[in-house]
Structure formats: structure tokens, C-alpha cells
Design a protein around this motif. Structure first.
Motif, PDB file in Angstrom:
ATOM      1  N   PHE A  17      -4.563  -1.428   6.847  1.00  0.00           N
ATOM      2  CA  PHE A  17      -3.512  -2.266   6.272  1.00  0.00           C
ATOM      3  C   PHE A  17      -3.613  -3.682   6.825  1.00  0.00           C
ATOM      4  N   LEU A  60       5.100  -0.103   4.579  1.00  0.00           N
ATOM      5  CA  LEU A  60       4.290   0.776   3.741  1.00  0.00           C
ATOM      6  C   LEU A  60       5.179   1.815   3.070  1.00  0.00           C
ATOM      7  N   MET A  95       0.850  -1.197   0.000  1.00  0.00           N
ATOM      8  CA  MET A  95       0.000   0.000   0.000  1.00  0.00           C
ATOM      9  C   MET A  95       0.886   1.248   0.000  1.00  0.00           C
TER      10      MET A  95
END
Length: 312
Positions: free
Chosen positions: A306, A31, A1
């Protein structure tokens, strides 16, 4: 992501959605973070601070082009035409005034996650409560400065016992003033008294009688349920009952306001000498403190999403 962090464009907005320390924590969890250039400049975070935290610095178009999830404090003043299907925005969404925009984004496959709808049961991601606590304290201090003789103990009246109202009560106590709180649920009494309210009135219907019997010098309007219109509590009759020089700070003007005389982002003096003031963004008067609190909630929100994506 990939997380995109926007530079704020709302008028007088100094906060930033993610601070460098929290960017570092997100990067450590795998991330990617892309930050618009100068996003934190207003509060002393240079682009190099974000870069050293592991973020990629980029222009606005690059942030939108490369991100799966975009975070902001307040909605951008520009059109979101560059957003793609499958993207998500996180921040204050102003659903009462941006409903059509949010619906249009949804129709394009873009999700808008608003802090206005986060339940109180999730304090880790409840940015609204965090900002409301800061706003309540600042609003009380700002209102006090408008009084001609701000000598304690002042009679203060706090309408609403949410986070902003409770914070205003505590601010009144810190100044040595005598706060009375009005709520619409009896269970709010314990919280109001715990924060220092001298008196708690459980029924707004008794407001006019209270104003007549014990006129306050300062009134803080903070009665609103998140995501809804605020109730009108100070009508023309209530305003007529107040003494010249009384100050009213309406925190909920964007939700319709608790006072009939409130004008968004204006301070006005009524014909009877009552002063009514509103500011759209009290937390930006303490932008560093507010950014730390907002960033903590945003980081928790991102991690929650997430984790859920990886679990599914």
C-alpha cells in the motif's frame, strides 16, 4: 485498495490469513477489508468480530468481485476463474506444484505473491519462517510420541538448520534430549549450537557414517531451501543403517522430501521397523498461535504494498 480475506478450503486447514485485530489496524490506515463469511470460525473468530473491526462480511463471489488484493493461507482448492486483470493474491503459493496455475494467472494480468520467495532479510513479512518455527517444534513433539520408549535423553538428529530445524533442536533440548544437527554450510554451526545442538556436522556426506556410529532414535528432516526441491539425504542405505523403532519425521515432503521412503500425509512402518511420517500442515495443530503470526506478516506485507503504491 480493497483487501479480500478468504475462508480456507485446504484439507484440515484451520488458520485464517488475517485476524480481527489486524483488520482493525488496516481499516484505521484507510484500507477497506472484505472478509468471507466464517473465515475465522475454526479458531473462534465470529463474523461479528470482523464486522466490529471494520470489515465488510460477504460471500466468496462478493469477495472476489470487490477486492483488489486477496489474501489466503493456502491456495484455494477451487478454480480462480473469477479473478480479474490487475488483482493480486498474497499467501503460500506452492510454486513447485502450482507453477502452471501461477503462470496462467500472470498471463491474465494477475500477480501471485508467495511467501516461499520472501527473503530472510524481511522478517516482518516472512510468514514462512514464522510457520516453520511452529512446525519444527510440533514435528519434534509428534515424532517423539511415535517412539515406543520416549524417555530422555534420546539421541535426536536434525537434518537442516533453517527455522524449522533450529526450532526442532530447541524442542529436543526442552525434552532433555541430545540433538545433533547437520547443515550444508559451516556458518550454520553457531546457530545450531546456540539453539542447543550437542554436535554439528557441516557435511551431509558424513551422514551414513554418523547413523552407523551413533544411531538416533528420532530424525527430523527439515533440509530445504525455500522454493526449491529438498535434497534426498536418507536413501535406502541410510534407512538400512537405522535401528527398529527409529522415527523419521519428514517436514519437506511437498518439496520432494529428505527421505526416500516418505509418503505425503502418511505414517508408514518399513520392513526393518523404522517409522516414517509426514503431515502437510503442522502449524494448523496450533491454529490460533499460527494465525496470529501469519496475520502479522500478512498485515506488514499489505502495508508495504500500500505504501509503495502511494509513493509511486
Amino acid at each position: 485498495m480493497i483487501i479480500g480475506v478468504l475462508r480456507e478450503t485446504a484439507a484440515d486447514e484451520l488458520r485464517v490469513a488475517l485476524i480481527p485485530d489486524d483488520v482493525r489496524g488496516l481499516v484505521a490506515e484507510g484500507l477497506r477489508v472484505v472478509v468471507e463469511r466464517d473465515a475465522g470460525r475454526a479458531i473462534g473468530f465470529a463474523d461479528v468480530d470482523y464486522a466490529e473491526s471494520g470489515a465488510q462480511m460477504a460471500e466468496r463471489a462478493e469477495v472476489f468481485a470487490g477486492s483488489d488484493l486477496v489474501v489466503w493461507v493456502k491456495p484455494p482448492v477451487y478454480e480462480l476463474n473469477s479473478m480479474r486483470c490487475g488483482m493480486t493474491t498474497i499467501g503460500f503459493q506452492d510454486p513447485l506444484h502450482r507453477r502452471q496455475i501461477i503462470d496462467d494467472l500472470r498471463a491474465r494480468g494477475i500477480e501471485s505473491v508467495g511467501y516461499e520467495t520472501v527473503p530472510h532479510s524481511r522478517p516482518d513479512i516472512d510468514a514462512l519462517s514464522a510457520m516453520s518455527r511452529i512446525a519444527g517444534e510440533i514435528a519434534y513433539d509428534q515424532g517423539r510420541q511415535l517412539l515406543s520408549e520416549p524417555k530422555p535423553p534420546l539421541r535426536a538428529l536434525i537434518l537442516g538448520c533453517g527455522q524449522a530445524g533450529l526450532s526442532a533442536i530447541a524442542a529436543a533440548v526442552a525434552h532433555g534430549d541430545e540433538p545433533t544437527a547437520i547443515g550444508n554450510r559451516p556458518e550454520q554451526q553457531a546457530a545450531a549450537i546456540r539453539h542447543g545442538a550437542n554436535t554439528f556436522l557441516p557435511n551431509p556426506a558424513g551422514l551414513l557414517a554418523h547413523l552407523t556410529a551413533t544411531p538416533p532414535a528420532l530424525i527430523i528432516c527439515a533440509a530445504v531451501h525455500r522454493g526449491t526441491h529438498g535434497p534426498l539425504l536418507l536413501d535406502a542405505a541410510a534407512l538400512d543403517a537405522l535401528r527398529p523403532g527409529t522415527v523419521i519425521v519428514d517436514l519437506v515432503a511437498k518439496a520432494g522430501g529428505n527421505c526416500t521412503a516418505t509418503i505425503p500425509d502418511r505414517t508408514v512402518t518399513l520392513s526393518n521397523g523404522v517409522i516414517v511420517t509426514h503431515r502437510s500442515n503442522y502449524p494448523t495443530l496450533r491454529p490460533l498461535e499460527a494465525s496470529h503470526a501469519y496475520s502479522a506478516a500478512t498485515t506488514a506485507m499489505i502495508k508495504t504494498r500500500f505504501s509503495s503504491e502511494h509513493a509511486s
